[in-house]
Design an enzyme around this catalytic site. Sequence first.
Site, short mmCIF file in Angstrom:
data_model
loop_
_atom_site.label_atom_id
_atom_site.label_comp_id
_atom_site.label_asym_id
_atom_site.label_seq_id
_atom_site.Cartn_x
_atom_site.Cartn_y
_atom_site.Cartn_z
CG ASP A 1 -6.33 1.60 -3.11
OD1 ASP A 1 -5.73 2.69 -3.25
OD2 ASP A 1 -7.58 1.50 -3.04
CE LYS B 1 -8.03 4.84 -4.09
NZ LYS B 1 -8.50 4.24 -2.83
CG ASP C 1 -4.56 6.05 -4.14
OD1 ASP C 1 -4.15 5.11 -4.85
OD2 ASP C 1 -4.98 5.89 -2.97
CD GLU D 1 -1.82 4.98 -1.98
OE1 GLU D 1 -2.54 3.96 -1.90
OE2 GLU D 1 -2.21 6.11 -1.65
CE LYS E 1 -1.76 8.59 0.60
NZ LYS E 1 -2.88 7.67 0.92
NE ARG F 1 -1.59 1.05 4.72
CZ ARG F 1 -2.69 0.48 5.19
NH1 ARG F 1 -2.60 -0.61 5.96
NH2 ARG F 1 -3.88 0.95 4.89
CG ASP G 1 -4.27 9.73 -1.59
OD1 ASP G 1 -4.65 9.93 -0.41
OD2 ASP G 1 -3.81 8.64 -1.98
N1 BES Z 1 -5.96 7.44 -0.36
C1 BES Z 1 -6.65 6.30 0.12
C2 BES Z 1 -7.52 6.62 1.34
C3 BES Z 1 -8.69 7.55 1.11
C4 BES Z 1 -9.93 7.03 0.80
C5 BES Z 1 -8.55 8.90 1.27
C6 BES Z 1 -11.00 7.87 0.62
C7 BES Z 1 -9.62 9.75 1.08
C8 BES Z 1 -10.84 9.23 0.75
C9 BES Z 1 -5.67 5.20 0.51
O1 BES Z 1 -4.51 5.16 -0.22
C10 BES Z 1 -6.37 3.92 0.30
O2 BES Z 1 -6.68 3.61 -0.82
N2 BES Z 1 -6.59 3.16 1.37
C11 BES Z 1 -7.24 1.91 1.30
C12 BES Z 1 -6.51 0.97 2.19
C13 BES Z 1 -6.93 -0.46 2.06
C14 BES Z 1 -6.54 -1.00 0.71
C15 BES Z 1 -6.29 -1.26 3.14
C16 BES Z 1 -8.67 2.10 1.76
O3 BES Z 1 -8.90 2.87 2.69
O4 BES Z 1 -9.56 1.49 1.16
ZN ZN Z 2 -3.90 6.90 -1.06
MN MN Z 3 -4.73 4.00 -2.00
#
Ligand code: BES
Ligand code: ZN
Ligand code: MN
Length: 497
Positions: free
Chosen positions: A347, A277, A270, A349, A265, A351, A288
């Site tokens: 968010d 966020k 992000d 994204e 990825k 996946r 990210d």
């Molecule tokens: N890049 C983030 C995950 C992340 C969070 C990595 C903190 C490192 C530190 C990912 O894209 C994300 O935002 N995931 C969301 C998913 C949710 C919206 C289902 C998350 O984990 O809040």
């Molecule tokens: Zn992300």
């Molecule tokens: Mn995200």
Amino acid sequence: MEIKIASGNIREAEADAILLCLFEGTDRLEGDLAEIDSALEGVITRLLESREIKGKPGRLTNIHSLGKLPSSRVVICGIGKEDELSLEVIRNTTAEACRSLEQKNIETIASIIFRSNQIPPDKASQAMTEGALLGTYCFRRHITREAEHGKISQLTIITDDDRLISEMESGCEKGKIVGEAAMNARDMVNEPANYMTPFDMATIARQTGNETGLEVEILEKKEMQEMGMGALLGVARGSEQPPKFIVMKYNGGKSTGTEIALIGKAITFDSGGISIKPSAGMEEMKDDMSGGASVIAVMGAIARLKPEINVLGLVPATENLPGGNALKPGDVITQMEGKTIEIISTDAEGRLALSDAIGYARKQEVKRIVDIATLTGAMQVALGNVCTGAFTNNQELVDKVIAAGEEAGERIWQMPMYNEYKEQNKSDVADIKNTGGRLAGSITAALFLGEFVGDVPWVHLDIAGTAFTDKTKGYTVKGATGVPVRTLVNLVLSLVE
Ligand code: BES
Ligand code: ZN
Ligand code: MN
């Protein structure tokens, strides 16, 4: 830092400092320790008798030799009990010793090899090389003021047993290749997002190809459209930066098939997109793209190690920003192989980007897939920053991945993938939705990816907790960790028949 192996006696080494190691529980000094102790008129014996040094792992004791040895300093490195010595203790102790000497402006170091009977000399010198490189790693590309101390220019690992030299040299060479690969990944991840765009990642991939002979191809937006990568392109819609789909091929195998595809990825920033966020801590989202960085770095290392195997590296790279054309919650998009996805949160994204890369790997008929992603905050919550979470549809493959991580000192813990969790990903308007709610967030994210993988043996590594650290300890340095570069190199090597 130049690292080399030499034959000789540590007492005669002309370096600014020499490193010796002391096992916990030692009551009588032998060998090099005894000889240096007598040159120093018994000071080590004195320290030991007064219980000022005990050999606890990672404990360093600095002694000035005051002209009694060619080297001006002797550092006694505690490395714990002899039967508990591990590669991880060797890496961490070497790292701590090199870093502390560097801060004292030492330039050249000679060391004995840190090992026990259970640890062969090639593995021990590889671990020392990795520890020295990774422990003195420092990212100051954007700092214009002068550094507070210099850099260590040379580490020589010395042995008086000439039979060990060739094994030690090959371990040292391997340590340099994988240590440098992990540092390359750290560099990419530490770089601010305005210096590490999808274009910049593609440029680094191309350079890696030019230096090592890897085949590198960069798919542009138009080609992604032709291939139907609606999920990756959906994520890219909110950004002015064009997305890049990086393809790296290493062909070392005797047969034509691709044994493994590594997919990383690479969201170079992000923001969350329209599902933006919170601003506190958002700067960390430059990391990210850690999965993608690790894939680029690993491909470079593989090309240098030249195993007999074919490996495909795939890096879907884009920003996730809330521009006027951005994806919106409720939108439905179509992944490369035709599955439709309802967007609940923009968010989620990672996946989406990965689902098209998985589609691409399947089209190439690869035999195995391992993807690496900072995928979910839920993974950080579940496992903290101690280990990476692994998810799989194939126990044999995940066992290999876990073993490869163990050897690298990069811990991996397998998470469940029970079918019951799939309920959470069901959509009323499309084949699947991109978030599964608050519960078991790292698992529903993995199950989302699993839908696109089908029956190809696959492991998903969620490195959200392990890609970045806020403290310096042993060979990890505050900032990007370079996880799981060394694991992936071990994995690829373990697949060679
Ligand atoms: N890049 C983030 C995950 C992340 C969070 C990595 C903190 C490192 C530190 C990912 O894209 C994300 O935002 N995931 C969301 C998913 C949710 C919206 C289902 C998350 O984990 O809040
Ligand atoms: Zn992300
Ligand atoms: Mn995200």
